[in-house]
Design a protein around this motif. Structure first.
Motif, short mmCIF file in Angstrom:
data_model
loop_
_atom_site.label_atom_id
_atom_site.label_comp_id
_atom_site.label_asym_id
_atom_site.label_seq_id
_atom_site.Cartn_x
_atom_site.Cartn_y
_atom_site.Cartn_z
N LEU A 139 0.85 -3.44 -3.16
CA LEU A 139 1.01 -2.10 -2.59
C LEU A 139 -0.19 -1.20 -2.87
O LEU A 139 -0.49 -0.30 -2.09
N ASP B 188 4.03 -1.68 6.64
CA ASP B 188 4.98 -0.95 7.48
C ASP B 188 6.40 -1.12 6.94
O ASP B 188 7.20 -0.18 6.97
N ASP C 100 3.36 1.17 13.20
CA ASP C 100 2.15 1.39 13.97
C ASP C 100 2.09 0.54 15.22
O ASP C 100 1.17 0.62 16.01
N ARG D 169 -1.81 -1.48 2.97
CA ARG D 169 -0.78 -0.67 3.61
C ARG D 169 0.25 -1.61 4.23
O ARG D 169 -0.11 -2.63 4.81
N GLU E 69 7.36 3.60 3.43
CA GLU E 69 7.59 2.31 4.08
C GLU E 69 9.08 2.12 4.34
O GLU E 69 9.92 2.57 3.57
N ARG F 185 5.81 7.54 -0.86
CA ARG F 185 5.62 6.42 0.08
C ARG F 185 6.82 6.33 1.01
O ARG F 185 7.96 6.50 0.59
#
Length: 154
Positions: free
Chosen positions: A47, A53, A128, A51, A80, A78
């Motif tokens: 981590l 998702d 993304d 990066r 995620e 964070r």
């Protein structure tokens, strides 16, 4: 699998080698780029280095609990998406699921169909990835994935 910019990046945190292998193959069949960690400390290293998702994280790991890792990530701000795996679902309360923002709480042994569904929900909720591209990946993977791996492992 070689990474491309339109792939969801997933950190798979699982100490059981067979469950980790099946999880990796299932996630790759959905077009995800998967990085593995077999402990809390290794996950923390990954981590810091990259990066992600989505994080798919087991509860009991050799050096701690996955829930503590997730709590620390949330305290750091964070965001995620988290798919959490545990054989002890009764230990994870509904308020914890909500406060930690878990996208899914999956019972072990790992059910590959449930993992695929949870990952599809994560992709639809936003990464993304281009949504249309992600939908195509998921549709193609669903056609192929049903017979490639057993449905439960770990």
């Amino acid at each position: 699998m070689e990474e491309s910019p339109d792939m969801a990046r997933v950190l798979l945190v699982e100490d059981e080698p067979l469950a980790r292998w099946v999880g990796r193959k299932s996630l790759e069949s959905l077009g995800c780029f998967v990085t593995e960690a077999d402990s809390v400390s290794r996950a923390e290293e990954q981590l810091k280095a990259a990066r992600f998702d989505v994080i798919v994280c087991d509860h009991r790991l050799p050096d701690g609990l996955g829930i503590d890792l997730i709590r620390r990530l949330r305290e750091q701000g964070r965001q995620e998406q988290i798919i959490y795996l545990t054989a002890e679902t009764e230990e994870i309360t509904a308020p914890q699921v909500k406060s930690l923002g878990l996208k899914a709480l999956l019972a072990k042994p790992l059910n590959v169909d449930e993992l695929r569904k949870a990952m599809a929900d994560c992709l639809e909720a936003g990464t993304d990835l281009d949504v249309a591209h992600a939908g195509g990946i998921l549709a193609e993977a669903e056609l192929r994935a049903g017979t490639l791996w057993p449905n439960q492992v770990g």
